[in-house]
Design a protein around this motif. Structure first.
Motif, mmCIF file in Angstrom:
data_model
loop_
_atom_site.group_PDB
_atom_site.id
_atom_site.type_symbol
_atom_site.label_atom_id
_atom_site.label_comp_id
_atom_site.label_asym_id
_atom_site.label_seq_id
_atom_site.Cartn_x
_atom_site.Cartn_y
_atom_site.Cartn_z
ATOM 1 N N VAL A 42 15.193 -28.556 31.560
ATOM 2 C CA VAL A 42 14.857 -28.197 32.931
ATOM 3 C C VAL A 42 15.651 -26.955 33.328
ATOM 4 C CG1 VAL A 42 14.225 -30.542 33.642
ATOM 5 C CG2 VAL A 42 16.584 -29.771 33.932
ATOM 6 N N ASN A 107 6.645 -30.493 45.219
ATOM 7 C CA ASN A 107 6.580 -31.508 44.166
ATOM 8 C C ASN A 107 5.313 -31.298 43.335
ATOM 9 O OD1 ASN A 107 8.733 -33.886 44.322
ATOM 10 N ND2 ASN A 107 8.397 -33.076 46.384
ATOM 11 N N ARG A 108 5.370 -30.312 42.482
ATOM 12 C CA ARG A 108 4.243 -29.988 41.592
ATOM 13 C C ARG A 108 4.529 -30.529 40.198
ATOM 14 N NH1 ARG A 108 4.245 -24.461 44.217
ATOM 15 N NH2 ARG A 108 2.629 -24.622 45.801
ATOM 16 N N ARG A 109 3.486 -30.644 39.404
ATOM 17 C CA ARG A 109 3.628 -31.131 38.032
ATOM 18 C C ARG A 109 4.720 -30.341 37.308
ATOM 19 N NH1 ARG A 109 1.813 -33.245 33.293
ATOM 20 N NH2 ARG A 109 1.613 -31.791 31.545
ATOM 21 N N GLY A 110 5.621 -31.080 36.680
ATOM 22 C CA GLY A 110 6.680 -30.453 35.897
ATOM 23 C C GLY A 110 7.949 -30.154 36.657
ATOM 24 N N THR A 111 7.972 -30.391 37.968
ATOM 25 C CA THR A 111 9.199 -30.142 38.716
ATOM 26 C C THR A 111 10.102 -31.370 38.675
ATOM 27 O OG1 THR A 111 8.132 -30.787 40.804
ATOM 28 C CG2 THR A 111 8.182 -28.427 40.273
ATOM 29 N N VAL A 129 10.871 -36.647 37.492
ATOM 30 C CA VAL A 129 10.055 -35.498 37.087
ATOM 31 C C VAL A 129 8.615 -35.824 37.465
ATOM 32 C CG1 VAL A 129 9.299 -34.017 35.198
ATOM 33 C CG2 VAL A 129 11.626 -34.950 35.177
ATOM 34 N N ASN A 130 7.974 -34.886 38.144
ATOM 35 C CA ASN A 130 6.578 -35.077 38.560
ATOM 36 C C ASN A 130 5.634 -34.911 37.371
ATOM 37 O OD1 ASN A 130 6.443 -35.352 41.619
ATOM 38 N ND2 ASN A 130 7.789 -33.574 41.421
ATOM 39 N N ASP A 133 0.771 -32.981 40.458
ATOM 40 C CA ASP A 133 1.090 -32.440 41.777
ATOM 41 C C ASP A 133 1.139 -33.610 42.758
ATOM 42 O OD1 ASP A 133 0.963 -29.955 40.601
ATOM 43 O OD2 ASP A 133 -0.908 -29.349 41.565
ATOM 44 N N VAL A 148 12.999 -31.002 45.667
ATOM 45 C CA VAL A 148 12.785 -30.393 44.350
ATOM 46 C C VAL A 148 13.914 -29.402 44.107
ATOM 47 C CG1 VAL A 148 11.242 -28.911 42.992
ATOM 48 C CG2 VAL A 148 10.285 -30.684 44.499
ATOM 49 N N GLU A 151 12.534 -27.146 37.438
ATOM 50 C CA GLU A 151 11.289 -27.458 36.734
ATOM 51 C C GLU A 151 11.515 -27.532 35.237
ATOM 52 O OE1 GLU A 151 8.336 -24.365 37.024
ATOM 53 O OE2 GLU A 151 9.856 -22.807 36.998
#
Length: 195
Positions: A42, A107-111, A129-130, A133, A148, A151
């Protein structure tokens, strides 16, 4: 009387420092998680979430996350860990930190973001981890969100694999992986300000 001719260059330096760009910016801090499911890295956003990043890095430096598990896995939502040992003992954490969810990071995918209770300023060591999204976790004018602070930049396939783990109930906890996914080690691999 101030010399206003120098103001543009001073302003440019200040803006570069605040935005994390330009000649004054140092390398971004990254943390590598070694887990029983594989490794992922990350990258942390110290300019947008300074309190959260400092808190997280102190836990990493202290070795707190070694031997903890991802105790909550919801496919298509999040993987959450950093608090419990494989035998479900909650590790004692430091005092909670202020909620930095209004920092502009979503809070998006991969954050990666801080887990907390319903109390907005209750985050301490646990993170998630998201996997998708998740705008419902972002702040709104009428409520706090979940902060957040970075990522995933490598190993999202490992994060997804953890997200696909078979889960069940354990005591009063739901969505617990049947086969524990253990964080064996968390290491700072780029640190502009070691301490």
């Amino acid at each position: 009387m101030p010399n206003w001719k120098s103001a543009p260059s001073v302003l440019a330096i200040v803006l570069a420092a605040l935005s994390g760009t330009g000649a004054m910016a140092g390398p971004a801090t990254q943390v590598k998680f070694e887990t029983t499911a594989g490794d992922f890295i990350v990258q942390l956003d110290e300019s947008r979430a300074p309190l959260t990043v400092a808190n997280f890095l102190q836990y990493v430096r202290d070795g707190f996350y070694s031997g903890t598990i991802f105790h909550r896995v919801v496919d298509g939502f999040v993987i959450q860990g950093g608090g419990y040992t494989p035998d479900f003992v909650l590790k004692p954490a430091r005092p909670p930190i202020a909620n930095e969810s209004g920092n502009g990071l979503a809070n998006r995918r991969g954050t990666i973001a801080m887990a907390r209770t319903e109390a907005p300023h209750s985050a301490d060591a646990q993170f998630y981890v998201n996997l998708a999204d998740n705008p419902m976790l972002d702040p709104k004018p009428t409520r706090w969100g979940y902060a957040v602070f970075g990522e995933v930049v490598s190993g999202m396939n490992v994060v997804d694999e953890i997200g696909h783990a078979a889960t069940g109930n354990r005591g009063d906890m739901q969505n617990v992986p049947v086969t524990p996914v253990v964080i064996t080690k968390a290491t700072i691999i780029v640190d502009p300000a070691p301490g």
